[in-house]
Design an enzyme around this catalytic site. Structure first.
Site, PDB file in Angstrom:
ATOM      1  N   ARG A  81      78.874   8.462  25.260  1.00 41.90           N
ATOM      2  CA  ARG A  81      80.219   8.216  24.739  1.00 41.90           C
ATOM      3  C   ARG A  81      80.881   7.099  25.538  1.00 41.90           C
ATOM      4  O   ARG A  81      80.917   7.122  26.764  1.00 41.90           O
ATOM      5  CB  ARG A  81      81.054   9.496  24.829  1.00 41.90           C
ATOM      6  CG  ARG A  81      82.386   9.412  24.099  1.00 41.90           C
ATOM      7  CD  ARG A  81      83.089  10.758  24.161  1.00 41.90           C
ATOM      8  NE  ARG A  81      84.419  10.709  23.605  1.00 41.90           N
ATOM      9  CZ  ARG A  81      85.294  11.703  23.669  1.00 41.90           C
ATOM     10  NH1 ARG A  81      84.936  12.828  24.286  1.00 41.90           N
ATOM     11  NH2 ARG A  81      86.491  11.598  23.145  1.00 41.90           N
ATOM     12  N   ARG A 150      75.841  23.246  37.884  1.00 42.53           N
ATOM     13  CA  ARG A 150      77.099  22.689  38.393  1.00 42.53           C
ATOM     14  C   ARG A 150      78.010  23.792  38.914  1.00 42.53           C
ATOM     15  O   ARG A 150      78.617  23.672  39.982  1.00 42.53           O
ATOM     16  CB  ARG A 150      77.781  21.877  37.289  1.00 42.53           C
ATOM     17  CG  ARG A 150      77.096  20.550  37.027  1.00 42.53           C
ATOM     18  CD  ARG A 150      77.627  19.829  35.808  1.00 42.53           C
ATOM     19  NE  ARG A 150      77.060  18.474  35.732  1.00 42.53           N
ATOM     20  CZ  ARG A 150      77.005  17.745  34.640  1.00 42.53           C
ATOM     21  NH1 ARG A 150      77.469  18.238  33.488  1.00 42.53           N
ATOM     22  NH2 ARG A 150      76.473  16.529  34.662  1.00 42.53           N
ATOM     23  N   HIS A 174      78.156  23.108  24.597  1.00 48.94           N
ATOM     24  CA  HIS A 174      78.055  22.170  25.713  1.00 48.94           C
ATOM     25  C   HIS A 174      79.211  21.186  25.600  1.00 48.94           C
ATOM     26  O   HIS A 174      79.215  20.303  24.756  1.00 48.94           O
ATOM     27  CB  HIS A 174      76.722  21.427  25.657  1.00 48.94           C
ATOM     28  CG  HIS A 174      76.498  20.522  26.831  1.00 48.94           C
ATOM     29  ND1 HIS A 174      76.594  20.949  28.132  1.00 48.94           N
ATOM     30  CD2 HIS A 174      76.188  19.204  26.902  1.00 48.94           C
ATOM     31  CE1 HIS A 174      76.339  19.942  28.947  1.00 48.94           C
ATOM     32  NE2 HIS A 174      76.097  18.873  28.227  1.00 48.94           N
TER      33      HIS A 174
END
EC number: 1.1.1.37
Length: 307
Positions: A81, A150, A174
Site C-alpha cells: 500500500r 509481534r 489481518h
C-alpha cells in the site's frame, strides 16, 4: 525431498527463500516478472550456501513453467500500500496480480498446497482459492503467526523476559480488526492477565494491531520482511514436515464463529494436506463483536471484486 516455489522476489519472497534454503527442504524456485531479479538473488543465495553450509538448489526464473510439480507454492507477489492509496485500490490491484499468479499455479502445480501472504490477506486468499479451483483446505493465508509474534515480542519487552517463554494468540482479520487474545496468551504457562494490569495489556494490544504500520513509519520506504519471512517459514515447515502444528492461520470457514464462505484468521491444525482442522475458541463478547466487524469488512471486499 520437496519442491517449493516462491512467487515474488521482493524482500519478503527473497528472505523467505533464504530461510528455507538454510533448512535444506529440497529444491526451491523463486519467480518474478522482473527480468534478472530472481536470477540474481538466486545466484547470491547459492553462493551463500557455500559459506553457511547448505546445498539447496535455488533457481531464479521469469517462467511459470519452472514451478511445475511444486509441492508447496508461497505467494508473496503484489504491491504494498502506497501513500494516498485506499485499501480498496490495493485490493483491486493485488486481486488482478494474484488472479494471474493463481491461474499459473493451477496450470503448472495443480497438486500443490498454496500459502498466500499478499495483502489484503483474507480477501486475496479467497481470490487465490477461487481462481485455482483448489480445495479450500489446500489454500490458506499466513497472518496470525506474524501478528502473534509481534504481540509476544512486545510482551517480552514489557516483562523483560525471554520471548521463548511466551505463547501469544491472535485471531481475526489481518489488519485493523485483528483480535489479540490476552486470555489465551501465556508466559511459561501463566495467563497474561495474571502478570500485567488491564491498561498495560490494552496498550500492548493496540501496538500489536498497529505493528506493521509502526515499522513502515520508521522505514519511510518499504515494509517489514524479516518477521514476515520467519512466520512464513514456520507455517511452511508445518506443511512440509506434516507436523500437525496448531497455528493462527487465515483458513476457510464453514460455520465456525458463525461465519461461512470467507477466509479468516483462526487457530488451525496444519499438515501435509494443508488446513486439516479449524479450532474454535470461546471468546469474550467484545472480541466476538470485533470478529463480526472484521468478517463484514472481508465480505464487502469479496463483494466489490465480484467473485
Amino acid at each position: 525431498m520437496a519442491k517449493i516455489s516462491v512467487i515474488g522476489a521482493g524482500n519478503v519472497g527473497a528472505t523467505t527463500v533464504q530461510r528455507l534454503a538454510e533448512l535444506e527442504p529440497g529444491e526451491i524456485v523463486m519467480t518474478d516478472i522482473v527480468e534478472g531479479l530472481p536470477q540474481g538473488k538466486a545466484l547470491d543465495l547459492m553462493q551463500a550456501g557455500a559459506i553457511n553450509g547448505y546445498d539447496t538448489q535455488v533457481t531464479g526464473t521469469n517462467d511459470y513453467a519452472d514451478i511445475t510439480d511444486s509441492d508447496l507454492v508461497i505467494i508473496t507477489a503484489g504491491i504494498a500500500r502506497k501513500p494516498g492509496m485506499t485499501r480498496e485500490d490495493l485490493m483491486k490491484t493485488n486481486s488482478k496480480i494474484i488472479g494471474e499468479v493463481s491461474r499459473n499455479i493451477a496450470e503448472y502445480a495443480p497438486n500443490s498446497i498454496v500459502i498466500n501472504v499478499t495483502n489484503p490477506l483474507d480477501v486475496i486468499t479467497y481470490v487465490a482459492m477461487k481462481t485455482t479451483g483448489f480445495e479450500t483446505k489446500k489454500v490458506f493465508g499466513m497472518s496470525g503467526v506474524l501478528d502473534a509474534g509481534r504481540f509476544a515480542s512486545f510482551i517480552a519487552e514489557e516483562l523483560n523476559c525471554s520471548k521463548k517463554d511466551i505463547e501469544a494468540m491472535v485471531i481475526g482479520g489481518h489488519g485493523d480488526l485483528m483480535v489479540p487474545l490476552p486470555q489465551y496468551t501465556t508466559v511459561s504457562g501463566i495467563p497474561l492477565p495474571e502478570l500485567l494490569p488491564e491498561e498495560t495489556i490494552a496498550r500492548l494490544v493496540e501496538r500489536t494491531v498497529n505493528g506493521g504500520a509502526e515499522i513502515v513509519g520508521l522505514l519511510k520506504q518499504g515494509s517489514a520482511f524479516y518477521a514476515p519471512s520467519a512466520a512464513i517459514v514456520s507455517v511452511a515447515e508445518a506443511v512440509l514436515k506434516d507436523s500437525k502444528r496448531i497455528l493462527p492461520t487465515s483458513a476457510y470457514l464453514e460455520g465456525q464463529y458463525g461465519q461461512e464462505g470467507i477466509y479468516f484468521g483462526v487457530l488451525a491444525k496444519l499438515g501435509a494436506n494443508g488446513v486439516e482442522e479449524v479450532l474454535e475458541l470461546k471468546l469474550e463478547e467484545n472480541q466476538y463483536e470485533i470478529l463480526r466487524k472484521s468478517s463484514e469488512t472481508i465480505k464487502r471486499g469479496i463483494s466489490k471484486l465480484g467473485i
